[in-house]
Design a protein around this motif. Structure first.
Motif, PDB file in Angstrom:
ATOM      1  N   ASP A 146       0.839  -1.207   0.000  1.00  0.00           N
ATOM      2  CA  ASP A 146       0.000   0.000   0.000  1.00  0.00           C
ATOM      3  C   ASP A 146       0.871   1.253   0.000  1.00  0.00           C
ATOM      4  O   ASP A 146       0.593   2.219  -0.715  1.00  0.00           O
ATOM      5  CB  ASP A 146      -0.911   0.016   1.237  1.00  0.00           C
ATOM      6  N   PHE A 147       1.923   1.236   0.816  1.00  0.00           N
ATOM      7  CA  PHE A 147       2.821   2.400   0.911  1.00  0.00           C
ATOM      8  C   PHE A 147       3.496   2.644  -0.440  1.00  0.00           C
ATOM      9  O   PHE A 147       3.538   3.781  -0.932  1.00  0.00           O
ATOM     10  CB  PHE A 147       3.862   2.159   2.010  1.00  0.00           C
ATOM     11  N   VAL A 148       4.015   1.578  -1.049  1.00  0.00           N
ATOM     12  CA  VAL A 148       4.739   1.730  -2.324  1.00  0.00           C
ATOM     13  C   VAL A 148       3.799   2.290  -3.402  1.00  0.00           C
ATOM     14  O   VAL A 148       4.172   3.201  -4.155  1.00  0.00           O
ATOM     15  CB  VAL A 148       5.344   0.384  -2.764  1.00  0.00           C
ATOM     16  N   LEU A 149       2.587   1.778  -3.464  1.00  0.00           N
ATOM     17  CA  LEU A 149       1.661   2.245  -4.503  1.00  0.00           C
ATOM     18  C   LEU A 149       1.219   3.687  -4.236  1.00  0.00           C
ATOM     19  O   LEU A 149       1.180   4.511  -5.150  1.00  0.00           O
ATOM     20  CB  LEU A 149       0.442   1.319  -4.589  1.00  0.00           C
ATOM     21  N   ALA A 150       0.939   3.991  -2.960  1.00  0.00           N
ATOM     22  CA  ALA A 150       0.445   5.337  -2.629  1.00  0.00           C
ATOM     23  C   ALA A 150       1.541   6.385  -2.769  1.00  0.00           C
ATOM     24  O   ALA A 150       1.282   7.525  -3.143  1.00  0.00           O
ATOM     25  CB  ALA A 150      -0.116   5.347  -1.204  1.00  0.00           C
ATOM     26  N   ARG A 151       2.799   6.005  -2.471  1.00  0.00           N
ATOM     27  CA  ARG A 151       3.897   6.989  -2.451  1.00  0.00           C
ATOM     28  C   ARG A 151       4.878   6.739  -3.589  1.00  0.00           C
ATOM     29  O   ARG A 151       6.065   7.047  -3.459  1.00  0.00           O
ATOM     30  CB  ARG A 151       4.632   6.900  -1.104  1.00  0.00           C
ATOM     31  N   TRP A 152       4.393   6.152  -4.705  1.00  0.00           N
ATOM     32  CA  TRP A 152       5.316   5.723  -5.743  1.00  0.00           C
ATOM     33  C   TRP A 152       6.212   6.849  -6.265  1.00  0.00           C
ATOM     34  O   TRP A 152       7.406   6.645  -6.505  1.00  0.00           O
ATOM     35  CB  TRP A 152       4.587   5.029  -6.896  1.00  0.00           C
ATOM     36  N   ALA A 153       5.669   8.068  -6.419  1.00  0.00           N
ATOM     37  CA  ALA A 153       6.491   9.155  -6.972  1.00  0.00           C
ATOM     38  C   ALA A 153       7.708   9.392  -6.073  1.00  0.00           C
ATOM     39  O   ALA A 153       8.849   9.514  -6.563  1.00  0.00           O
ATOM     40  CB  ALA A 153       5.658  10.430  -7.102  1.00  0.00           C
TER      41      ALA A 153
END
Ligand code: SAM
Length: 321
Positions: free
Chosen positions: A81-88
């Motif tokens: 979830d963290f990687v997808l939400a904070r990908w930039a």
């Protein structure tokens, strides 16, 4: 159905994460083993990673960046979830950073070779990161029930096939070369080094801090530069009357193959000795025996001659020469 280049890159990246889980993290970090396996099966995360240059997709780098950004690594679902939400933000750090893990514990596998060379030594480490491997004469070592040296940190190493060295080497000059030297007195650099230590490894984290104190008390000469282009000039600064030892541990996997060959050529033209501690698929040697088990091992070599298998954080050495 035909495969697109992205499919291929996802497959390669998936394989890399699965291999990391099986050969590097298993029995060493259950947290990273779980995460790497989860990523190896996650099409969405793999597709994001596939858009990055290969060097920026590594498991160690991704996990370190998420920890550096304060993200969770204990639970694969929360990590995802963290990687997808904070990908930039994650992608920006992946592009900007490299794995610069600086593991003083690797001095424990260098010590038997360093101690056997004509003393005193002038040490030059290429790919030195913050230079923590430049203090083999300052750390203490525990090889089974045999302690070498006093003080801290104490570096534990299981030795097989060779007796522990009787004493530590004498070092009269120490210098490091790195594309991006880190400074142990800079809190941001220390935070990155800390994020690169695997989650369960509290002893390694304590060792990092203890080794950083040793380095801060007598900072090494650290030069920003490339291991091919800038090595001869730095080597020329070593004092006469000491044995020049150029060494590197866990560096060449970050260097493209043609540059590895150029580096070997530069080293062969330098005086003194060359100690390499690198993965066997990165720096090849003929006639290696089988490694002790299926875990990831590096090969310790002196002047191109392979001597021993070593575990990546310096926790074990199996001599075969
Ligand atoms: C994984 S760290 C290992 C650090 C240290 N040798 C150790 O074992 O603790 C690899 C280091 O090599 C450096 N590096 C990678 N490519 C390099 C190059 N072409 N020239 C100089 N340093 C390089 C990176 O910046 C990084 O600090």
């Amino acid at each position: 159905m035909s495969r697109t280049p992205t499919d291929d890159q996802e497959t390669t990246t998936a394989g890399r994460y699965a291999e990391f889980a099986a050969r590097e993290a298993r029995d060493v970090s259950p947290t990273y083993e779980r995460l790497a396996l989860a990523v190896s099966r996650d099409r969405e995360v793999l597709a994001l990673l596939a858009a990055l240059p290969p060097a920026d997709r590594q498991p160690n780098l991704l996990f370190g960046v998420v920890r550096f950004l304060g993200g969770p690594v204990e639970d694969p679902a929360a990590f995802r979830d963290f990687v997808l939400a904070r990908w930039a933000a994650v992608a920006a750090e992946l592009r900007a950073r490299a794995t610069q893990t600086n593991e003083a514990g690797r001095c424990a596998v260098l010590l038997p070779v360093l101690a056997a060379l004509p003393q005193p030594l002038a040490l030059l480490e290429v790919g030195a990161s913050a230079g923590l491997c430049l203090y083999p004469d300052r750390y203490a070592y525990r090889y089974g029930d045999r302690q070498v040296g006093a003080g801290g940190p104490v570096l534990d190493c299981a030795l097989t096939g060779i007796a522990p060295p009787a004493r530590r080497p004498e070092v009269v000059w120490r210098a490091g070369l790195d594309l991006n030297p880190l400074d142990v007195t800079d809190p941001a650099d220390m935070a990155w080094l800390d994020a690169l230590v695997w989650p369960e490894h509290t002893a390694r984290r304590a060792r990092l801090r203890a080794a950083a104190s040793v380095a801060a008390a007598e900072p090494p000469l650290l030069v920003r530069g490339d291991l091919v282009d800038d090595l001869p000039a730095l080597a020329a600064r070593a004092p006469a009357g000491a044995t020049l030892v150029v060494f590197h541990t866990s560096v060449l996997y970050l260097v493209p193959p043609p540059r590895r060959a150029a580096f070997a050529e530069v080293i062969r033209n330098l005086p003194g000795h060359w100690i390499a501690n690198e993965a066997p698929d990165v720096l090849r040697h003929d006639g290696l025996p089988a490694p002790p088990d299926g875990a990831h091992h590096n090969v310790l070599a002196l002047d191109g001659v392979p001597l021993a298998w070593t575990r990546p954080h310096g926790q074990a050495l199996t001599w075969f020469a």
